[in-house]
Design a protein around this motif. Structure first.
Motif, short mmCIF file in Angstrom:
data_model
loop_
_atom_site.label_atom_id
_atom_site.label_comp_id
_atom_site.label_asym_id
_atom_site.label_seq_id
_atom_site.Cartn_x
_atom_site.Cartn_y
_atom_site.Cartn_z
N ASP A 299 0.80 -1.21 0.00
CA ASP A 299 0.00 0.00 0.00
C ASP A 299 0.84 1.26 0.00
O ASP A 299 0.33 2.36 0.11
CB ASP A 299 -0.93 0.01 1.22
N GLU A 458 -16.17 8.32 16.72
CA GLU A 458 -17.53 8.18 16.21
C GLU A 458 -18.50 7.72 17.28
O GLU A 458 -19.64 8.14 17.33
CB GLU A 458 -17.55 7.18 15.06
N ASP A 512 -25.49 -1.67 12.78
CA ASP A 512 -24.33 -1.82 13.65
C ASP A 512 -24.78 -1.90 15.11
O ASP A 512 -25.25 -0.95 15.70
CB ASP A 512 -23.40 -0.62 13.46
N LEU A 515 -22.99 0.22 18.36
CA LEU A 515 -23.20 1.63 18.68
C LEU A 515 -24.13 1.75 19.88
O LEU A 515 -25.08 0.98 20.03
CB LEU A 515 -23.79 2.35 17.49
N HIS A 519 -26.61 6.86 19.77
CA HIS A 519 -25.85 7.19 18.57
C HIS A 519 -26.79 7.59 17.43
O HIS A 519 -27.84 6.97 17.25
CB HIS A 519 -24.99 5.99 18.15
N ASN B 149 -16.26 3.64 -6.44
CA ASN B 149 -17.68 3.77 -6.14
C ASN B 149 -17.87 4.70 -4.97
O ASN B 149 -17.02 4.79 -4.09
CB ASN B 149 -18.26 2.41 -5.74
N GLU B 154 -21.59 5.15 4.03
CA GLU B 154 -20.41 5.48 4.82
C GLU B 154 -19.76 6.78 4.39
O GLU B 154 -18.71 7.14 4.90
CB GLU B 154 -19.38 4.34 4.70
N HIS B 175 -4.16 4.95 6.53
CA HIS B 175 -3.91 3.55 6.80
C HIS B 175 -2.95 3.47 7.96
O HIS B 175 -1.89 4.04 7.97
CB HIS B 175 -3.35 2.84 5.59
N GLY B 185 -12.22 11.46 10.59
CA GLY B 185 -12.64 12.54 9.71
C GLY B 185 -14.04 12.38 9.18
O GLY B 185 -14.99 12.31 9.95
N ALA B 187 -15.73 10.08 7.57
CA ALA B 187 -16.52 8.86 7.52
C ALA B 187 -17.50 8.88 8.68
O ALA B 187 -17.24 8.36 9.75
CB ALA B 187 -15.63 7.64 7.60
N THR B 188 -18.63 9.50 8.47
CA THR B 188 -19.55 9.74 9.57
C THR B 188 -20.51 8.58 9.75
O THR B 188 -20.78 7.84 8.81
CB THR B 188 -20.38 10.99 9.30
N PHE B 189 -21.02 8.44 10.92
CA PHE B 189 -22.13 7.53 11.23
C PHE B 189 -21.91 6.15 10.63
O PHE B 189 -22.83 5.42 10.39
CB PHE B 189 -23.46 8.04 10.67
N GLY B 190 -20.69 5.84 10.32
CA GLY B 190 -20.50 4.67 9.47
C GLY B 190 -20.74 3.37 10.18
O GLY B 190 -21.29 2.43 9.63
N GLY B 191 -20.31 3.29 11.40
CA GLY B 191 -20.34 1.99 12.02
C GLY B 191 -19.31 1.12 11.33
O GLY B 191 -18.33 1.61 10.78
N LYS B 192 -19.54 -0.14 11.28
CA LYS B 192 -18.58 -1.07 10.69
C LYS B 192 -18.56 -0.89 9.18
O LYS B 192 -19.58 -0.74 8.55
CB LYS B 192 -18.96 -2.49 11.01
N MET B 194 -16.74 -2.37 5.42
CA MET B 194 -16.11 -3.60 4.97
C MET B 194 -14.64 -3.43 4.66
O MET B 194 -13.92 -4.39 4.58
CB MET B 194 -16.82 -4.15 3.76
N ASN B 200 -4.80 0.82 2.99
CA ASN B 200 -5.21 1.55 1.81
C ASN B 200 -4.05 1.56 0.81
O ASN B 200 -3.05 2.22 1.05
CB ASN B 200 -5.57 2.97 2.21
#
Lengths: 966, 240
Positions: A299, A458, A512, A515, A519, B149, B154, B175, B185, B187-192, B194, B200
């Motif tokens: 990477d 988060e 999720d 959370l 949340h 994409n 996310e 990374h 930063g 990536a809000t409310f994303g949770g988990k 993939m 990266n």
């Protein structure tokens, strides 16, 4: 026979070769572990044979590669089998190649004196991998395209000449025809040739050194033939069997019952390659997956893990070590190291492959992308195979237009509609039906949340709450749910006092579970408002009216004298929905003709009194015109410009005008053809696999025409199911006559394209014939030779056209005035009902008189009177007599016999004689005229633009006039 | 050949020994030429003639094969402004207020060897409304050239090939060695997510394309100078 063979042997020495080949010594006896080499030779021969036959049907170019492979796979007899064998044998080759290498390494067969043969083997391995890589691209489907794209991108990592190498491989900077021609030349020409050369050397050296065998005491030697040959053959047969099973995807039951599904027929063919369509399912073939996975770890976070190392250096080192194996084996323990190295390599590659597969199996997005890829692959085949289905079965497929299969997908509302809706509409409109398998768009909303402070993550994010402890949301208005727009159900809902203002905000739980309860992701809510509930219209007149008039309606049976009943509303629903001509309601509309007629009358008396326009009733400007409601034309107009006076005008609530610039369509937010795809999709007006006949999406020209028609022309819109007046019935009769007798050559369309268009225009457009506008066009050099006038007739370079060109190419002021006057005078001859006022004015101010004088005025190209007669002015008679030009009598006579001396005479260009003179009819009693006298009369008055209600009378008068002469 | 023709018993020589038909035994039967000057002369002639015969066709073929190297377009976009061409993509109003990236296809005349076709999709870009400005990103992943994409859930631009992930502003998601806090930063409310757990692999941020601010402010049209850069490099290198 013996003598013949002896002679042959004497001349060729074949016996020696044969014996040499067959009686090669196999020390310590034939063994299974020696079969891999022969299997590879067998596999390679299989590839050459199947490849040669594939070659005969393959065409390498970006417009034909996918198309020809489609043809092999789906249309040619046994094509799928041929392709399947070629595809799966390639994979079998990779497996056997690995085994062969392993056997050579473990048995030490690479060591002195066989170094060279080992190196040749390594070269052959590279060639096989190269064949795999080049072959993957050739079908030019999304899968091969994007996977190969990654491989060729990695070429640019080679220092100094990387880009040049890539350009040479691709035949240019980007993928295209030359990428295919080059890859194909490599795959079918250069690489197999090199394979043959190196394979020949490999086998020759193998013979020279003999078989390397491990000592097995007490076993007698064998010769190659027959036992080892038999073992090799059995192994090859097994391989072929496995390949064949792979070809039918192990669906043995399907094979023997003849029910193999199309996915089980050989190798998959994805959707055609599209550089602008993301392909999330891009993966290389499984035997390259370990490299693919390896790249994820390189990477660039440290110099040691840069992509260059991962893609170029590391494989280079590994290959270098493998290359050095015979030399390493010379030192003590070298052989053990080599074997261990290869084993580690194989286990490592296997592990990486396993990780790659595991990661994909856990990756929901990837699964989704793969499913989507299958869908579009299936869809494109559906589109290619569109056919007229008869009772006997499928008709001939429509196949692929010359521009290529990609155009089918790009112009398919079923594929593009949801994508474009998502891009342009889904931020305000939901599209959510009961069927979960259809595309769904539902607007979601996050609650307002605190901003994160330093050091918070988060998980610390919390939502803002109001006084009662409920989450606060921003006020986001949304527009109606467009699922099933204009269908009966949809209209039923909007006429329901409750549903029209309904709005719900269900909370969708976050997936999720880690959370905490406060949340924000736990409080994402959907906005579901089927109609006006979340728009400004919720306080509008429509909602008021529905609430006032449609609440608690009685049924017809309950209360016969009620002004409006539930049954009436149902008829209105059915009638309004019928205007849309939705494909899904075709049968229902046809069955409910009576209700539609009733509903149309009710619509006129109920909805078109104050607000809406419907047909001839009501007016525009207050609420959307309901004429053609939900039809392609109506929707195109609405989406292009909802603030247009035909639609919401000032009542429009924030819906953007997506394409309202008629002058310069390139400036619109969305192109009309894209809007057409969205509208076709919303209306369900696209090809479905179960359909009986192929449906074609509206072309971009049709979409443009629909918008022009919707936003401009007040004519050409008809109410479906309307009871027509006697006058309108006569007009329809005239139109149908024109359509059947005249529209082969002539059009009758207004400037917006509404009306009857000629199938193949070859005569002038007769709309407004003899009017000032029409004549103005005729006397324009640009237009007289255009398709509206003489463009497609012999007259386009005749005397009239040259006269117009000579006279009016660069007219002076006087010329222009004179032309104007001639037009006024000539048009007045017609006494058109649409022009009465203007004609009277011309008589009053003397223009008419001046115009008749101007008839003899010498333009640059001559005077009108040089060719034409007009009343008393009878100088010339080559062209048609213009006395009474455009009158019913004149037109009727012209139609009846354009060959008459008074009209075109012998200058007539292909216009038929539509009605015989009395003498001709008497002389040929068996011939039927193309038009009867009353028909000629009707056509001639209709062409003059006579209003519906006067048509009958005018036609009668014209008939009297032309009959009087008989 | 005369040698081997007599050897018909079918019994092969022992392992690793020279078979009787070995070509090395052949020259002994032919006598070496005695005229030394003649030998040298004829050798030189044979080499030259043979070279011409074999190299001629190869050279002719190679020249055509190398055509793509001679044909590289000048990378200038007119008036020495730099690479790429200005293209009108859409209007400012068409972009969502929320600032989330929307993908637009880029249409241009496409030349593919002998075909020239008008208005073909030649790529795609992501556009984001940021206040009165527009941010344009080339949708090609700078890692290995796949299509990136946008994942709405996310708010991240994610490459399906090797899991490169970018913030909505095109910056790569960080990374870390333990891959734990990628979720920083934007990536809000994303949770988990993939891509969790993967590094990266992208060598640089997504390629930002120049937007014409004048046209944006004056006519509300989004014009972008469309350039494709070579993926897999740390620095941006425009494609010809």
């Amino acid at each position: 026979m013996k003598a013949l063979l002896a002679w042959l042997d004497d001349r060729t020495g074949y016996e020696h070769f044969l014996k040499d080949a067959l009686y090669e010594r196999v020390p310590f006896g034939a063994r299974w572990r020696y079969v891999t080499g022969s299997m590879l030779v067998f596999a390679f021969v299989t590839q050459m044979v199947t490849g040669a036959f594939l070659w005969m049907a393959y065409s390498p170019s970006s417009q034909t590669a996918w198309e020809s492979v489609y043809y092999i796979q789906y249309e040619m007899t046994g094509g799928w089998l041929l392709r399947g064998i070629h595809h799966f044998t390639a994979q079998a080759m990779m497996v056997v190649l690995g085994l062969h290498l392993l056997q050579v390494m473990v048995d030490g067969a690479y060591r002195a004196p066989r170094e060279f043969n080992y190196w040749l083997g390594l070269i052959l391995m590279q060639l096989v991998l190269a064949l795999g890589l080049t072959g993957y691209l050739l079908p030019w489907d999304q899968k091969g395209y994007w996977a190969t794209n990654v491989a060729t991108t990695l070429m640019t990592l080679v220092p100094f000449v990387g880009k040049e190498i890539q350009a040479l491989a691709l035949g240019g900077p980007d993928y295209g025809h030359h990428t295919l021609t080059r890859f194909f030349a490599l795959h079918a020409g250069v690489l197999p040739f090199l394979m043959l050369v190196f394979l020949g050397l490999h086998i020759a050296l193998f013979r020279k050194h003999g078989l390397h065998a491990l000592k097995r005491e007490g076993r007698p030697d064998d010769t190659f033939f027959p036992k080892q040959v038999a073992l090799d053959a059995i192994a090859s047969v097994l391989m072929l069997l496995i390949v064949l099973l792979c070809v039918v995807h192990w669906d043995v039951v399907g094979l023997f019952t003849g029910t193999l599904s199309s996915e089980h027929l050989g190798a998959e063919l994805g959707a055609p390659a599209d550089a602008s369509e993301p392909y999330g399912a891009a993966r290389p073939e499984w035997y390259f997956l370990f490299l693919f996975q390896l790249l994820k770890y390189f990477d660039g976070s440290t110099p040691l893990t840069s992509e260059f190392i991962g893609a170029i250096v590391l494989p280079g080192i590994i290959f270098g070590v493998m290359f050095m194996a015979p030399l390493i084996a010379r030192v003590r323990g070298g052989h053990a190291f080599n074997v261990a190295f290869l084993l580690v390599l194989l286990v490592g590659a296997g592990a990486l492959t396993g990780i790659a597969l595991y990661e994909d199996s856990q990756n929901k997005q990837y699964q989704h992308d793969v499913a989507e890829a299958h869908e579009s692959a299936e869809r494109v085949v559906e589109l290619v195979q569109r056919s007229n289905k008869t009772e006997e079965g499928e008709g001939d497929p429509m196949l692929i237009p010359q521009v290529g299969a990609l155009s089918l997908l790009r112009n398919d509302p079923g594929v593009q509609g949801p994508k474009l809706f998502g891009r342009h509409c889904a931020s305000c409109h939901n599209y959510a039906g009961p069927n979960k398998s259809e595309p769904r768009f539902v607007i979601t909303q996050d609650p307002e949340a605190n901003l994160l402070a330093e050091g918070e993550t988060e998980a610390d994010r919390t939502i803002k709450l109001d006084a009662e402890g409920n989450p606060i949301y921003a006020d986001t208005p949304t527009a109606p749910n467009l699922y099933g727009f204009a269908s009966r159900d949809w209209i039923r809902g909007i006429l329901n006092p409750k549903q029209i203002v309904e709005v719900e905000y269900p909370i969708v739980k976050s997936f999720d579970t880690t959370l905490n309860e406060s949340h924000p992701a736990k409080f994402i809510r959907e906005i579901r408002s089927p109609y006006f509930g979340n728009t400004a219209h919720k306080d509008g007149r429509m909602v008021d009216w529905v609430k006032d008039h449609l609440t608690d309606l009685p049924t017809r049976a309950d209360k016969e004298d009620a002004k409006l009943t539930q049954d009436d509303i149902e008829d209105i629903v059915i009638a309004l929905s019928a205007q849309a001509k939705l494909p899904s309601q075709r049968e229902a509309d046809a069955a409910d003709a009576e209700k539609i007629t009733n509903g149309v009358a009710l619509l006129k008396s109920t909805c078109a009194t104050h607000c809406h326009k419907f047909g001839d009733e009501g007016q525009t400007g207050l609420a959307p015109d309901l004429t053609g409601y939900g039809s392609f034309e109506w929707m195109m107009g609405f989406v292009s410009n909802p603030s247009h006076e035909r639609f919401y005008r000032s009542e429009n609530d924030r819906m953007p005008a997506f394409a309202d610039n008629l002058e310069d369509p390139a400036d619109n937010q969305v192109t009309w053809s894209d809007l057409g795809l969205i509208v076709d999709w919303l209306r369900g007006d696209y090809y479905q696999k179960s359909a009986k006949s192929p449906t074609f999406a509206h072309s971009s020209e049709e979409a443009n025409a629909a918008v022009l028609l919707a936003l401009n022309s007040p004519t050409g819109r008809k109410v479906i199911g309307e009871e027509i007046s006697a006058g309108a019935a006569i007009r329809l009769q005239a139109e149908s006559l024109f359509r059947t007798r005249c529209s082969q050559c002539h059009s009758h369309v207004d400037k917006f394209g509404a009306g009857i268009a000629a199938a193949k225009p070859s005569g002038p457009n007769l709309y407004g014939f003899a009017s000032r506008d029409w004549l103005t066009g005729l006397l324009e050099p640009d237009r007289v030779a255009g398709p509206e006038y003489f463009g497609n007739t012999a007259h386009f370079e005749g005397d009239m056209a040259s006269f117009v060109n000579d006279s009016f190419a660069e007219p002076e002021e006087e010329t222009k005035t004179m032309r104007e006057l001639v037009i006024i005078a000539l048009s007045a001859e017609a006494k058109l009902p649409t022009q009465t006022e203007a004609d009277e004015k011309a008589i009053a101010n003397g223009d008419l008189e001046k115009g008749i004088e101007a008839f003899t005025y010498s333009f640059d190209g001559g005077a009108c009177s040089d060719c034409h007669t007009l009343g008393d002015i009878q100088d010339g008679s080559d062209g048609p007599d213009l006395t009474g030009y455009g009158s019913a009598k004149w037109i009727a006579e012209m139609i009846s016999n354009p060959n008459a001396e008074k009209y075109y005479g012998e200058n007539n260009d292909r216009m038929p004689i539509f009605h015989f003179s009395k003498e001709y009819a008497d002389a040929h009693p068996l011939k039927q005229p193309l038009l009867t006298k009353p028909e000629v009369a009707l056509l001639s008055v209709w062409l003059r633009g006579v209003a519906d209600e006067d048509l009958a009378e005018a036609a009668g008068e014209a008939l009297d006039e032309i009959s009087a002469e008989d | 050949m005369a040698d081997s023709a007599t050897n018909k018993d079918g019994a092969d020589p022992p392992l690793d020994s020279q078979p009787p038909g070995d070509p090395q035994s052949e020259p002994q039967s032919a006598e070496a030429p005695t005229d030394r000057r003649g030998f040298v002369l004829w050798t030189v002639l044979a080499v030259i003639a043979g070279g011409i015969v074999s190299m001629g066709p190869v050279a002719a073929g190679l020249i055509t094969f190398l055509d793509p190297l001679f044909r590289r377009k000048s990378a200038g976009g007119g008036e020495g402004e730099g690479p790429g061409e200005w293209m009108r993509i859409t209007t400012f109003d068409a972009l969502p207020e929320t600032g989330e990236p929307v993908r637009f296809p880029v249409l241009a005349d496409k030349t593919d060897a002998w075909n020239r076709t008008a208005d073909q999709p030649v790529g795609a870009i992501y556009l984001r409304k940021i206040g009165k400005q527009v941010l344009a990103l080339n949708a090609i992943c700078p890692h290995a050239g796949c299509f990136v994409n946008y994942s709405e859930a996310e708010n991240v631009l994610l490459c399906p090939c090797h899991n490169s992930a970018f913030h909505a502003d095109g910056q790569p998601q960080q990374h870390n060695a333990d891959h734990s806090d990628h979720d920083d930063g934007e990536a809000t409310f994303g949770g988990k997510t993939m891509y969790n757990g993967n590094a990266n692999p992208s060598p640089r941020p997504m390629d930002v394309l120049e937007v014409d601010d004048d046209k944006l402010n004056n006519s509300g049209e989004v014009w972008v100078r469309f350039v494709n850069y070579y993926p897999a490099k740390h620095e941006q290198e425009p494609k010809p």
